[in-house]
Design a protein around this motif. Structure first.
Motif, short mmCIF file in Angstrom:
data_model
loop_
_atom_site.label_atom_id
_atom_site.label_comp_id
_atom_site.label_asym_id
_atom_site.label_seq_id
_atom_site.Cartn_x
_atom_site.Cartn_y
_atom_site.Cartn_z
N PHE A 25 -24.31 -6.34 3.39
CA PHE A 25 -24.96 -7.21 4.39
C PHE A 25 -25.53 -6.38 5.53
N TYR A 26 -24.69 -5.56 6.17
CA TYR A 26 -25.17 -4.81 7.33
C TYR A 26 -26.11 -3.67 6.93
N ALA A 218 -30.82 -11.61 7.54
CA ALA A 218 -29.43 -12.07 7.67
C ALA A 218 -29.22 -13.43 7.03
N ARG A 221 -29.22 -13.61 3.35
CA ARG A 221 -28.02 -13.02 2.77
C ARG A 221 -26.76 -13.80 3.13
N ALA A 223 -25.93 -15.46 6.15
CA ALA A 223 -25.51 -15.61 7.54
C ALA A 223 -25.99 -16.94 8.11
N ASP A 242 -22.11 -13.75 10.63
CA ASP A 242 -22.31 -13.15 9.30
C ASP A 242 -21.56 -13.96 8.23
#
Length: 266
Positions: A25-26, A218, A221, A223, A242
């Motif tokens: 994710f990040y 974000a 994915r 968030a 998140d």
């Protein structure tokens, strides 16, 4: 590497039950790459932006599963002395000072309104190798339901000078280290727009090159967008949760709008 003055935000990390999911994710949202997990330190894994250390992720400690949150560490020359100041000022010590190999010494504390803060006495690991640029930490604010407690606590633990925003409609303060032109930390009173069951917490901001694009990555994915994107004198920002429940914000500091608010000594 630069040594961080007492009370300066110097590092962030977060616990994730799905460590690989957090890395993906990040990595996608902020462009981070990750080093090898340090097995002797609970699989602590550093994140890098352009090869420079900017944060870390780690699996949760037993009993802390499902409690993902970013933790901000404030620099201390003597973690044991800072821990005593925390207790004397009415805070709670969640983790006594603990030496982490030759990297440094850490402690975890809860300020009186409930927000968790880390303390870091640097050894080989000073902290951020990059900050204030896309892909790295840029700012943090304590969101609190009891600002009087937070405001009284912080200057007793760190050498802060306090200023408040000259706007009667917003209860916001900044904490500066000495005469440093750049404030170290912000404090915002939580209003009615926050869920009633949400406790005080530290909101960490990461710089991005394009706020809207970062938000889209974000949300795509998994968030949740909590607020924004919004243009401000500080930059265009948005607040995000998140996929594992950790709150953070992204900000494009190059896209500003409006005049900087006036600050005055508190």
């Amino acid at each position: 590497m630069t040594e961080f003055p007492e009370g300066t935000p110097c590092w962030v990390d977060a616990m994730f039950s799905d460590l690989e999911g957090a890395k993906h994710f990040y990595g996608d949202v902020l462009g981070w790459t990750f080093g090898e997990s340090a097995g002797e330190y609970g699989n602590y894994t550093q994140a890098y932006s352009e090869g420079k250390a900017v944060a870390a992720v780690v699996p949760p400690m037993p009993g802390a599963e499902g409690q993902s949150a970013w933790c901000l560490y404030l620099a201390s020359r003597d973690a044991a002395a800072t821990a005593e100041k925390v207790k004397a000022a009415g805070g709670e010590l969640l983790m006594e000072p603990m030496q982490v190999g030759d990297f440094g010494t850490m402690a975890l504390a809860k300020e009186p309104s409930g927000a968790v803060l880390g303390v870091w006495q640097a050894g080989r690991h000073q902290g951020f190798e990059k900050r204030g640029e896309p892909g790295s930490y840029v700012w943090a604010e304590i969101f609190t339901r009891d600002p009087d407690k937070t405001d009284a606590f912080l200057p007793k633990v760190f050498p802060y000078k306090v200023q408040k925003m000259a706007d009667e409609h917003i209860d916001f303060k900044v904490f500066r280290i000495g005469d440093n032109a750049n404030p170290a930390l912000g404090r915002m009173k939580m209003g009615e727009d926050f869920p009633p069951d949400m406790t005080s917490y530290v909101n960490v901001y990461f710089a991005v090159a394009d706020c809207d694009a970062a938000v889209k990555r974000a949300v795509d994915r998994g968030a949740k967008l909590q607020f924004g994107p919004m243009d401000t004198p500080y930059g265009r920002f948005a607040a995000i949760t998140d996929p594992q429940g950790a709150n953070f914000s992204v900000i494009d500091m190059r896209k500003t709008e409006g005049e900087m608010p006036q600050m005055q000594d508190a």
